[in-house]
Design an enzyme around this catalytic site. Structure first.
Site, PDB file in Angstrom:
ATOM      1  N   HIS A 136       2.637   1.941  -3.274  1.00  0.00           N
ATOM      2  CA  HIS A 136       1.705   2.515  -4.242  1.00  0.00           C
ATOM      3  C   HIS A 136       1.560   4.017  -4.021  1.00  0.00           C
ATOM      4  O   HIS A 136       1.590   4.805  -4.975  1.00  0.00           O
ATOM      5  CB  HIS A 136       0.351   1.822  -4.106  1.00  0.00           C
ATOM      6  CG  HIS A 136      -0.715   2.362  -4.995  1.00  0.00           C
ATOM      7  ND1 HIS A 136      -0.558   2.481  -6.356  1.00  0.00           N
ATOM      8  CD2 HIS A 136      -1.959   2.818  -4.723  1.00  0.00           C
ATOM      9  CE1 HIS A 136      -1.649   2.990  -6.894  1.00  0.00           C
ATOM     10  NE2 HIS A 136      -2.513   3.210  -5.922  1.00  0.00           N
ATOM     11  N   GLU A 196       0.824  -1.211   0.000  1.00  0.00           N
ATOM     12  CA  GLU A 196       0.000   0.000   0.000  1.00  0.00           C
ATOM     13  C   GLU A 196       0.855   1.255   0.000  1.00  0.00           C
ATOM     14  O   GLU A 196       0.602   2.203  -0.761  1.00  0.00           O
ATOM     15  CB  GLU A 196      -0.925  -0.019   1.220  1.00  0.00           C
ATOM     16  CG  GLU A 196      -1.633   1.293   1.524  1.00  0.00           C
ATOM     17  CD  GLU A 196      -2.622   1.729   0.454  1.00  0.00           C
ATOM     18  OE1 GLU A 196      -3.065   2.887   0.512  1.00  0.00           O
ATOM     19  OE2 GLU A 196      -2.939   0.912  -0.440  1.00  0.00           O
ATOM     20  N   HIS A 256      -4.083  -9.435 -16.925  1.00  0.00           N
ATOM     21  CA  HIS A 256      -5.421  -8.982 -17.306  1.00  0.00           C
ATOM     22  C   HIS A 256      -5.519  -7.461 -17.222  1.00  0.00           C
ATOM     23  O   HIS A 256      -6.084  -6.812 -18.113  1.00  0.00           O
ATOM     24  CB  HIS A 256      -6.434  -9.633 -16.371  1.00  0.00           C
ATOM     25  CG  HIS A 256      -7.844  -9.617 -16.882  1.00  0.00           C
ATOM     26  ND1 HIS A 256      -8.209 -10.149 -18.098  1.00  0.00           N
ATOM     27  CD2 HIS A 256      -8.989  -9.127 -16.332  1.00  0.00           C
ATOM     28  CE1 HIS A 256      -9.507  -9.992 -18.282  1.00  0.00           C
ATOM     29  NE2 HIS A 256     -10.002  -9.363 -17.235  1.00  0.00           N
ATOM     30  N   HIS A 259     -12.522   4.009  -8.781  1.00  0.00           N
ATOM     31  CA  HIS A 259     -11.150   4.463  -8.582  1.00  0.00           C
ATOM     32  C   HIS A 259     -10.230   3.922  -9.681  1.00  0.00           C
ATOM     33  O   HIS A 259      -9.395   4.652 -10.227  1.00  0.00           O
ATOM     34  CB  HIS A 259     -10.673   4.011  -7.198  1.00  0.00           C
ATOM     35  CG  HIS A 259      -9.285   4.463  -6.851  1.00  0.00           C
ATOM     36  ND1 HIS A 259      -8.919   5.783  -6.827  1.00  0.00           N
ATOM     37  CD2 HIS A 259      -8.172   3.763  -6.511  1.00  0.00           C
ATOM     38  CE1 HIS A 259      -7.642   5.891  -6.487  1.00  0.00           C
ATOM     39  NE2 HIS A 259      -7.162   4.669  -6.302  1.00  0.00           N
ATOM     40  N   HIS A 299     -20.152  -9.533 -16.474  1.00  0.00           N
ATOM     41  CA  HIS A 299     -18.866  -9.046 -16.972  1.00  0.00           C
ATOM     42  C   HIS A 299     -18.409  -9.859 -18.181  1.00  0.00           C
ATOM     43  O   HIS A 299     -17.934  -9.306 -19.178  1.00  0.00           O
ATOM     44  CB  HIS A 299     -17.821  -9.123 -15.859  1.00  0.00           C
ATOM     45  CG  HIS A 299     -16.446  -8.723 -16.307  1.00  0.00           C
ATOM     46  ND1 HIS A 299     -16.174  -7.503 -16.890  1.00  0.00           N
ATOM     47  CD2 HIS A 299     -15.259  -9.390 -16.273  1.00  0.00           C
ATOM     48  CE1 HIS A 299     -14.895  -7.427 -17.186  1.00  0.00           C
ATOM     49  NE2 HIS A 299     -14.311  -8.565 -16.829  1.00  0.00           N
TER      50      HIS A 299
END
Length: 304
Positions: free
Chosen positions: A62, A59, A278, A123, A213
């Site tokens: 990032h 975290e 992906h 986000h 999806h």
């Protein structure tokens, strides 16, 4: 070194940095490290240098990278507005800065105040738009930054509309994919291409989310195949629109295959790697579609 070379270098640095932010953000989600720093922001559990847990490291890394890239983008913004000669470059760098700040604010809000899965999924979508703007900015300083090639055919209103509709629809599919991640619904469909061994499974809970999806991705493939065939009939192969349409088709096929790889790797050690692949492919696909949108705008100005 002249200023145009500096503009190109900072533009590419911004693009690579924003791509790294996008991938690292997906890593935070996949490893469930979003709460690795507790409720603190910009500090991590009340410290400037956090405790060495895996979640806090992911975290905080990032956040750190986002800050560094933000500084690079700010320098890029100043250089483009002071020394840049192209108006489109100013639009691209301005859009990149706006959406970078917006995604940072949303990221901070997600840490301080718990957010719904629907909001958290947004986000990623905003980060993707920020990356697309930096990609377009970098392309300004390459041969792809020119308007339609002289050998090309001006785009009809139908093709321009198709480009925008496919791009918007792609963004919706991306959002659905992010929603799958943030709701931890990835296990809703075992097996691929069938879902739980059925063409149409029981549409409830996580299975419904994943199936929607998948269906959305399949329709996106159909739309891009149709678009590629239309462009191939009306344009020469060296035309930028044709090249972008070709890469859109290649990337959407790879994206769907990588989605199958993610499903088949669920519960195995390589699941995280499959998920990152992906994310990389959908980022590239959306970037190419964004480039097509710019070509559509340029074509409209040219023939209008």
């Amino acid at each position: 070194m002249n200023m145009q070379k500096w503009l190109k270098r900072f533009s590419f640095a911004s693009m690579y940095g924003m791509f790294l932010i996008l991938v690292m953000g997906a890593l935070v989600t996949k490893t469930e490290s979003g709460r690795g720093c507790g409720d603190d922001w910009p500090l991590c559990n009340g410290k400037f240098v956090p405790a060495y847990t895996i979640e806090s490291f992911i975290e905080y890394s990032h956040r750190f990278v986002t800050g560094i890239v933000g500084i690079i983008l700010l320098v890029n913004l100043i250089l483009v507005f002071v020394y840049g000669k192209r108006k489109d470059a100013k639009w691209f760098v301005g859009g990149a800065m706006f959406f970078t700040i917006l995604q940072a604010i949303l990221g901070a809000m997600a840490v301080i105040w718990p957010q719904s899965s629907a909001t958290l999924a947004l986000h990623f979508g905003i980060s993707l738009v920020a990356f697309a703007f930096t990609l377009l900015l970098a392309l300004v300083y390459t041969r792809f930054g020119t308007m339609l090639s002289r050998e090309g055919t001006p785009l009809t209103s139908g093709i321009r509309s198709a480009i925008w509709l496919i791009s918007i629809y792609c963004y919706i599919v991306v959002y659905l994919g992010a929603f799958v991640r943030h709701t931890n619904s990835g296990g809703g469909c075992y097996g691929w291409p069938l879902c739980n061994g059925q063409v149409i499974p029981e549409l409830t809970g996580a299975t419904l989310i994943v199936f929607i999806h998948r269906l959305g991705a399949a329709l996106l493939l159909v739309f891009i195949i149709w678009f590629y065939l239309v462009v191939r009939r009306s344009m020469q192969t060296q035309n930028n629109v044709f090249q972008a349409a070709k890469w859109s088709l290649i990337l959407v096929v790879l994206q769907i295959l990588s989605g199958g790889y993610v499903t088949l790797s669920y519960g195995y050690d390589w699941y995280l790697l499959a998920s990152m692949l992906h994310t990389i492919l959908i980022s590239a696909l959306f970037g190419v579609l964004s480039y097509l949108c710019v070509l559509a705008l340029q074509s409209k100005r040219t023939i209008g």
